[in-house]
Design a protein around this motif. Sequence first.
Motif, PDB file in Angstrom:
ATOM      1  N   LEU A 131       0.829  -1.211   0.000  1.00 45.60           N
ATOM      2  CA  LEU A 131       0.000   0.000   0.000  1.00 45.60           C
ATOM      3  C   LEU A 131       0.863   1.260   0.000  1.00 45.60           C
ATOM      4  O   LEU A 131       0.522   2.244  -0.660  1.00 45.60           O
ATOM      5  CB  LEU A 131      -0.925  -0.005   1.214  1.00 45.60           C
ATOM      6  N   LEU A 132       1.960   1.223   0.729  1.00 48.62           N
ATOM      7  CA  LEU A 132       2.885   2.361   0.719  1.00 48.62           C
ATOM      8  C   LEU A 132       3.440   2.585  -0.686  1.00 48.62           C
ATOM      9  O   LEU A 132       3.554   3.726  -1.149  1.00 48.62           O
ATOM     10  CB  LEU A 132       4.031   2.128   1.697  1.00 48.62           C
ATOM     11  N   ALA A 133       3.783   1.494  -1.361  1.00 45.67           N
ATOM     12  CA  ALA A 133       4.297   1.608  -2.734  1.00 45.67           C
ATOM     13  C   ALA A 133       3.217   2.139  -3.666  1.00 45.67           C
ATOM     14  O   ALA A 133       3.486   2.925  -4.582  1.00 45.67           O
ATOM     15  CB  ALA A 133       4.794   0.251  -3.221  1.00 45.67           C
ATOM     16  N   ALA A 134       1.966   1.734  -3.415  1.00 46.73           N
ATOM     17  CA  ALA A 134       0.869   2.156  -4.280  1.00 46.73           C
ATOM     18  C   ALA A 134       0.617   3.653  -4.186  1.00 46.73           C
ATOM     19  O   ALA A 134       0.288   4.304  -5.182  1.00 46.73           O
ATOM     20  CB  ALA A 134      -0.409   1.392  -3.908  1.00 46.73           C
ATOM     21  N   ILE A 135       0.772   4.216  -3.006  1.00 40.56           N
ATOM     22  CA  ILE A 135       0.452   5.639  -2.824  1.00 40.56           C
ATOM     23  C   ILE A 135       1.690   6.529  -2.978  1.00 40.56           C
ATOM     24  O   ILE A 135       1.577   7.757  -3.005  1.00 40.56           O
ATOM     25  CB  ILE A 135      -0.217   5.881  -1.452  1.00 40.56           C
ATOM     26  N   THR A 157       0.953   2.402   8.154  1.00 41.03           N
ATOM     27  CA  THR A 157       0.977   3.735   7.552  1.00 41.03           C
ATOM     28  C   THR A 157       0.378   3.737   6.154  1.00 41.03           C
ATOM     29  O   THR A 157      -0.378   4.647   5.788  1.00 41.03           O
ATOM     30  CB  THR A 157       2.422   4.264   7.498  1.00 41.03           C
ATOM     31  N   GLY A 158       0.703   2.730   5.360  1.00 37.21           N
ATOM     32  CA  GLY A 158       0.153   2.660   4.011  1.00 37.21           C
ATOM     33  C   GLY A 158      -1.352   2.599   4.013  1.00 37.21           C
ATOM     34  O   GLY A 158      -2.030   3.283   3.244  1.00 37.21           O
ATOM     35  N   SER A 159      -1.896   1.778   4.896  1.00 41.99           N
ATOM     36  CA  SER A 159      -3.350   1.651   5.013  1.00 41.99           C
ATOM     37  C   SER A 159      -3.979   2.967   5.429  1.00 41.99           C
ATOM     38  O   SER A 159      -5.007   3.390   4.873  1.00 41.99           O
ATOM     39  CB  SER A 159      -3.684   0.559   6.038  1.00 41.99           C
ATOM     40  N   ARG A 160      -3.362   3.643   6.395  1.00 43.36           N
ATOM     41  CA  ARG A 160      -3.934   4.905   6.871  1.00 43.36           C
ATOM     42  C   ARG A 160      -3.851   6.003   5.819  1.00 43.36           C
ATOM     43  O   ARG A 160      -4.765   6.831   5.705  1.00 43.36           O
ATOM     44  CB  ARG A 160      -3.237   5.330   8.159  1.00 43.36           C
ATOM     45  N   LEU A 161      -2.787   6.013   5.038  1.00 41.70           N
ATOM     46  CA  LEU A 161      -2.670   7.011   3.976  1.00 41.70           C
ATOM     47  C   LEU A 161      -3.750   6.801   2.913  1.00 41.70           C
ATOM     48  O   LEU A 161      -4.360   7.766   2.427  1.00 41.70           O
ATOM     49  CB  LEU A 161      -1.279   6.940   3.335  1.00 41.70           C
ATOM     50  N   MET A 162      -3.976   5.535   2.543  1.00 41.25           N
ATOM     51  CA  MET A 162      -5.035   5.223   1.581  1.00 41.25           C
ATOM     52  C   MET A 162      -6.394   5.629   2.134  1.00 41.25           C
ATOM     53  O   MET A 162      -7.218   6.230   1.441  1.00 41.25           O
ATOM     54  CB  MET A 162      -5.021   3.728   1.256  1.00 41.25           C
ATOM     55  N   MET A 163      -6.633   5.286   3.388  1.00 43.01           N
ATOM     56  CA  MET A 163      -7.902   5.615   4.029  1.00 43.01           C
ATOM     57  C   MET A 163      -8.114   7.125   4.085  1.00 43.01           C
ATOM     58  O   MET A 163      -9.206   7.627   3.785  1.00 43.01           O
ATOM     59  CB  MET A 163      -7.926   5.031   5.442  1.00 43.01           C
ATOM     60  N   GLU A 164      -7.078   7.845   4.444  1.00 48.74           N
ATOM     61  CA  GLU A 164      -7.174   9.305   4.561  1.00 48.74           C
ATOM     62  C   GLU A 164      -7.546   9.936   3.232  1.00 48.74           C
ATOM     63  O   GLU A 164      -8.460  10.783   3.162  1.00 48.74           O
ATOM     64  CB  GLU A 164      -5.844   9.868   5.059  1.00 48.74           C
ATOM     65  N   GLU A 165      -6.871   9.523   2.167  1.00 49.01           N
ATOM     66  CA  GLU A 165      -7.139  10.127   0.864  1.00 49.01           C
ATOM     67  C   GLU A 165      -8.541   9.773   0.372  1.00 49.01           C
ATOM     68  O   GLU A 165      -9.254  10.623  -0.172  1.00 49.01           O
ATOM     69  CB  GLU A 165      -6.092   9.683  -0.153  1.00 49.01           C
ATOM     70  N   ALA A 166      -8.974   8.531   0.566  1.00 53.43           N
ATOM     71  CA  ALA A 166     -10.313   8.145   0.128  1.00 53.43           C
ATOM     72  C   ALA A 166     -11.384   8.922   0.894  1.00 53.43           C
ATOM     73  O   ALA A 166     -12.366   9.394   0.306  1.00 53.43           O
ATOM     74  CB  ALA A 166     -10.515   6.641   0.309  1.00 53.43           C
ATOM     75  N   LEU A 167     -11.205   9.059   2.192  1.00 50.66           N
ATOM     76  CA  LEU A 167     -12.174   9.806   3.000  1.00 50.66           C
ATOM     77  C   LEU A 167     -12.177  11.290   2.629  1.00 50.66           C
ATOM     78  O   LEU A 167     -13.243  11.924   2.566  1.00 50.66           O
ATOM     79  CB  LEU A 167     -11.863   9.632   4.487  1.00 50.66           C
TER      80      LEU A 167
END
Length: 219
Positions: free
Chosen positions: A63-67, A109-119
């Motif tokens: 997820l970190l690599a994805a974002i 961190t990767g999960s939270r970054l994805m979640m933050e941007e989607a929200l």
Amino acid sequence: MTGRRRWSTEDILDAAAELLRTSDAESFSVRKLAAVLGTDSSSLYRHFRSKTELLRAVADRILLAAIDGYQPEGDWKQRIMTLALRMREAFGQHPQLAAVSGRYGSGGTGSRLMMEEALQALRTSGLPEAEIPARYHQLVVLVAALISSEAGVSALTPEEYEQGMELFRVSVLGADPERFPAVAHFARDIRPLGVDRRAAFEEILAAQLAHIEATICLS
């Protein structure tokens, strides 16, 4: 006498990701990973308390690599689509980890970054604040299911994929029109599961985003 090498957390995660390229999460074990690293399991448990915690950490790196390098552009639908496609591409390179991410979640961190941007994207959509968590959950379930399904196909060997294609040709294109009239009627237009998956991914997600948009317009 030279002491045994001390492996860093990043070294362990690198080795785990590489091991998962050739095995699935069910057969993966800390013992196997320790053997690859030339150490014992106890040394790895100093970094991760369990196999599940280790798998979550590996999935979070994807997820970190994805974002990484992501910049929000376009409207809320484009932002969510871009995030989803980045996740699809990242897990496409590590198909064995797609099921891990969907099953365990990472919380890293990767999960939270994805979640933050989607929200954040959903907050600009015009949805009432009270509806955002439920809509977010629906999107996450959909994207995780699509990525996990696609990963299952990606993990096949060329021989297994061709066997599947042959089975499709026999069962669909060769369907008995008397017993399976609908299958025979649409046979030449039905696409095998492994074909045009990116287009199907985008179409399904776009339909869900359009549904959300329609509810906003009606409210």
